[in-house]
Design a protein around this motif. Structure first.
Motif, PDB file in Angstrom:
ATOM      1  N   TYR A 105       0.851  -1.178   0.000  1.00 37.20           N
ATOM      2  CA  TYR A 105       0.000   0.000   0.000  1.00 37.20           C
ATOM      3  C   TYR A 105       0.893   1.235   0.000  1.00 37.20           C
ATOM      4  N   THR A 106       0.341   2.365  -0.404  1.00 36.65           N
ATOM      5  CA  THR A 106       1.110   3.598  -0.438  1.00 36.65           C
ATOM      6  C   THR A 106       0.188   4.783  -0.213  1.00 36.65           C
ATOM      7  N   ASP A 107       0.808   5.958  -0.049  1.00 35.97           N
ATOM      8  CA  ASP A 107       0.020   7.175   0.061  1.00 35.97           C
ATOM      9  C   ASP A 107      -0.338   7.732  -1.313  1.00 35.97           C
ATOM     10  N   SER A 108       0.462   7.386  -2.337  1.00 39.23           N
ATOM     11  CA  SER A 108       0.185   7.854  -3.690  1.00 39.23           C
ATOM     12  C   SER A 108       0.908   6.964  -4.688  1.00 39.23           C
ATOM     13  N   THR A 109       0.175   6.428  -5.641  1.00 41.99           N
ATOM     14  CA  THR A 109       0.817   5.629  -6.676  1.00 41.99           C
ATOM     15  C   THR A 109       1.506   6.513  -7.715  1.00 41.99           C
ATOM     16  N   VAL A 110       1.245   7.806  -7.690  1.00 42.94           N
ATOM     17  CA  VAL A 110       1.866   8.739  -8.638  1.00 42.94           C
ATOM     18  C   VAL A 110       3.151   9.312  -8.061  1.00 42.94           C
ATOM     19  N   SER A 111       3.090   9.770  -6.819  1.00 47.27           N
ATOM     20  CA  SER A 111       4.260  10.366  -6.170  1.00 47.27           C
ATOM     21  C   SER A 111       4.331   9.864  -4.725  1.00 47.27           C
ATOM     22  N   PRO A 112       4.797   8.632  -4.521  1.00 47.51           N
ATOM     23  CA  PRO A 112       4.756   8.025  -3.183  1.00 47.51           C
ATOM     24  C   PRO A 112       5.778   8.619  -2.215  1.00 47.51           C
ATOM     25  N   ASN A 113       5.383   8.650  -0.946  1.00 49.94           N
ATOM     26  CA  ASN A 113       6.282   9.024   0.147  1.00 49.94           C
ATOM     27  C   ASN A 113       6.463   7.880   1.137  1.00 49.94           C
ATOM     28  N   PHE A 114       5.430   7.033   1.233  1.00 48.44           N
ATOM     29  CA  PHE A 114       5.441   5.935   2.191  1.00 48.44           C
ATOM     30  C   PHE A 114       4.928   4.659   1.527  1.00 48.44           C
ATOM     31  N   PHE A 115       5.423   3.529   2.016  1.00 45.56           N
ATOM     32  CA  PHE A 115       4.895   2.230   1.626  1.00 45.56           C
ATOM     33  C   PHE A 115       4.513   1.468   2.883  1.00 45.56           C
ATOM     34  N   VAL A 116       3.464   0.674   2.790  1.00 44.08           N
ATOM     35  CA  VAL A 116       3.088  -0.263   3.840  1.00 44.08           C
ATOM     36  C   VAL A 116       3.147  -1.658   3.235  1.00 44.08           C
ATOM     37  N   PHE A 117       3.962  -2.517   3.845  1.00 46.86           N
ATOM     38  CA  PHE A 117       4.123  -3.896   3.399  1.00 46.86           C
ATOM     39  C   PHE A 117       3.386  -4.817   4.363  1.00 46.86           C
ATOM     40  N   MET A 118       2.542  -5.672   3.830  1.00 47.71           N
ATOM     41  CA  MET A 118       1.919  -6.731   4.621  1.00 47.71           C
ATOM     42  C   MET A 118       2.554  -8.038   4.147  1.00 47.71           C
ATOM     43  N   VAL A 119       3.511  -8.543   4.927  1.00 49.97           N
ATOM     44  CA  VAL A 119       4.326  -9.673   4.508  1.00 49.97           C
ATOM     45  C   VAL A 119       3.733 -10.967   5.057  1.00 49.97           C
ATOM     46  N   VAL A 120       3.459 -11.908   4.166  1.00 47.52           N
ATOM     47  CA  VAL A 120       2.875 -13.204   4.516  1.00 47.52           C
ATOM     48  C   VAL A 120       3.970 -14.247   4.340  1.00 47.52           C
ATOM     49  N   SER A 121       4.373 -14.880   5.451  1.00 46.51           N
ATOM     50  CA  SER A 121       5.579 -15.699   5.428  1.00 46.51           C
ATOM     51  C   SER A 121       5.376 -17.047   6.100  1.00 46.51           C
ATOM     52  N   ASN A 122       6.039 -18.055   5.553  1.00 46.20           N
ATOM     53  CA  ASN A 122       6.144 -19.372   6.170  1.00 46.20           C
ATOM     54  C   ASN A 122       7.628 -19.639   6.387  1.00 46.20           C
ATOM     55  N   PRO A 123       8.044 -20.086   7.590  1.00 43.50           N
ATOM     56  CA  PRO A 123       9.480 -20.227   7.864  1.00 43.50           C
ATOM     57  C   PRO A 123      10.156 -21.364   7.115  1.00 43.50           C
ATOM     58  N   PHE A 124       9.388 -22.311   6.576  1.00 46.36           N
ATOM     59  CA  PHE A 124       9.993 -23.504   5.986  1.00 46.36           C
ATOM     60  C   PHE A 124       9.787 -23.624   4.480  1.00 46.36           C
ATOM     61  N   ALA A 125       8.783 -22.972   3.936  1.00 46.07           N
ATOM     62  CA  ALA A 125       8.509 -23.088   2.500  1.00 46.07           C
ATOM     63  C   ALA A 125       8.000 -21.750   1.986  1.00 46.07           C
ATOM     64  N   ALA A 126       8.046 -21.566   0.672  1.00 47.67           N
ATOM     65  CA  ALA A 126       7.615 -20.313   0.062  1.00 47.67           C
ATOM     66  C   ALA A 126       6.094 -20.222   0.054  1.00 47.67           C
ATOM     67  N   MET A 127       5.551 -19.143   0.626  1.00 48.14           N
ATOM     68  CA  MET A 127       4.100 -18.965   0.614  1.00 48.14           C
ATOM     69  C   MET A 127       3.572 -18.827  -0.805  1.00 48.14           C
ATOM     70  N   GLY A 128       4.388 -18.259  -1.700  1.00 48.39           N
ATOM     71  CA  GLY A 128       3.973 -18.175  -3.091  1.00 48.39           C
ATOM     72  C   GLY A 128       3.759 -19.551  -3.691  1.00 48.39           C
ATOM     73  N   SER A 129       4.641 -20.491  -3.351  1.00 51.28           N
ATOM     74  CA  SER A 129       4.526 -21.851  -3.864  1.00 51.28           C
ATOM     75  C   SER A 129       3.356 -22.588  -3.234  1.00 51.28           C
ATOM     76  N   ILE A 130       3.199 -22.441  -1.906  1.00 51.14           N
ATOM     77  CA  ILE A 130       2.096 -23.111  -1.203  1.00 51.14           C
ATOM     78  C   ILE A 130       0.758 -22.648  -1.764  1.00 51.14           C
ATOM     79  N   THR A 131       0.628 -21.330  -1.966  1.00 48.84           N
ATOM     80  CA  THR A 131      -0.631 -20.781  -2.471  1.00 48.84           C
ATOM     81  C   THR A 131      -0.888 -21.219  -3.904  1.00 48.84           C
ATOM     82  N   ALA A 132       0.135 -21.170  -4.740  1.00 45.76           N
ATOM     83  CA  ALA A 132      -0.033 -21.571  -6.140  1.00 45.76           C
ATOM     84  C   ALA A 132      -0.391 -23.044  -6.262  1.00 45.76           C
ATOM     85  N   ALA A 133       0.147 -23.880  -5.356  1.00 45.47           N
ATOM     86  CA  ALA A 133      -0.086 -25.321  -5.437  1.00 45.47           C
ATOM     87  C   ALA A 133      -1.524 -25.700  -5.161  1.00 45.47           C
TER      88      ALA A 133
END
Length: 232
Positions: A105-133
């Motif tokens: 997320y950001t304050d502006s997609t045209v001229s950003p000043n801040f970003f907010v990251f919501m990080v979804v993580s698994n300590p043993f495997a890639a969440m991207g792979s788990i979700t895609a599977a």
């Protein structure tokens, strides 16, 4: 071919969602430096591969963007780098594992000043792979692969008010028609519960590409952990 031998009964899977606030270069800063209109709750989405391919368009109808924040997109660290693909110096990268899914997320997609990251993580495997599977199902001698069969799950967070955040189970068909049912985690805490550090949600579910969980992290909280009990 090597084979993975797994307990055929139950197994645990941990997923942690953490919010990070950064400047435009990706350096982590204090969340209270955000403008007041950005000091809001931020949605996160788990699973729902069909919806992920569409930028979680349907999930955002359940938990819409609030305040002055703008949604940039959902990416996989190491594969799709989003706004920071040409600037890898920010220390937010040190908080991610390869394969983590993150919503930006950001304050502006045209001229950003801040970003907010919501990080979804698994300590043993890639969440991207788990979700895609979850988008494919393969019957093997050891059982069904792809779909996740969840018996129940536990929620762990450091801020008690976070347990008031409803969790929606979103079901979708292959043309986007959807419905959602929500639960309040606090409703699952018994009066005589002797375990104050977590809440167990006894809600069996089958996760495939058309099923996802949608909720949000309150601004006063930092993270939430899901401990899923899976049946194989």
């Amino acid at each position: 071919m090597p084979r993975v031998n797994r307990d055929p009964r139950l197994a645990d899977m941990t997923v942690k969602i953490t919010r990070f606030v950064t400047d435009v270069d990706g350096n982590i800063i204090n969340k209270n430096l955000l403008p007041l209109a950005m000091q809001v709750r931020y949605a996160y989405m788990l699973f729902g591969e069909f919806d992920r391919q569409g930028g979680y368009r349907l999930a955002q109808q359940v938990v819409p963007v609030e305040g002055s924040s703008e949604y940039i997109g959902t990416f996989v660290f190491g594969k799709q780098e989003g706004f920071l693909q040409f600037n890898t110096q920010g220390n937010v990268y040190n908080q991610m594992l390869l394969g983590d899914i993150y919503h930006m997320y950001t304050d502006s997609t045209v001229s950003p000043n801040f970003f907010v990251f919501m990080v979804v993580s698994n300590p043993f495997a890639a969440m991207g792979s788990i979700t895609a599977a979850t988008a494919w199902h393969l019957h093997t001698p050891a059982g069904l692969k792809g779909k996740l069969s969840i018996e129940h799950f536990k929620l762990i967070t450091e801020t008690n008010s976070q347990y008031n955040a409803p969790i929606s189970l979103l079901g979708i068909d292959n043309i986007g028609v959807n419905k959602s049912d929500s639960i309040n985690p606090l409703a699952s805490r018994a009066v005589d519960d002797k375990q104050p550090d977590f809440i167990q949600i006894d809600m069996p579910m089958q996760i495939d590409q058309f099923t996802g969980l949608v909720s949000f992290i309150r601004f006063e909280a930092e993270s939430i952990i899901y401990q899923f009990k899976l049946r194989y």
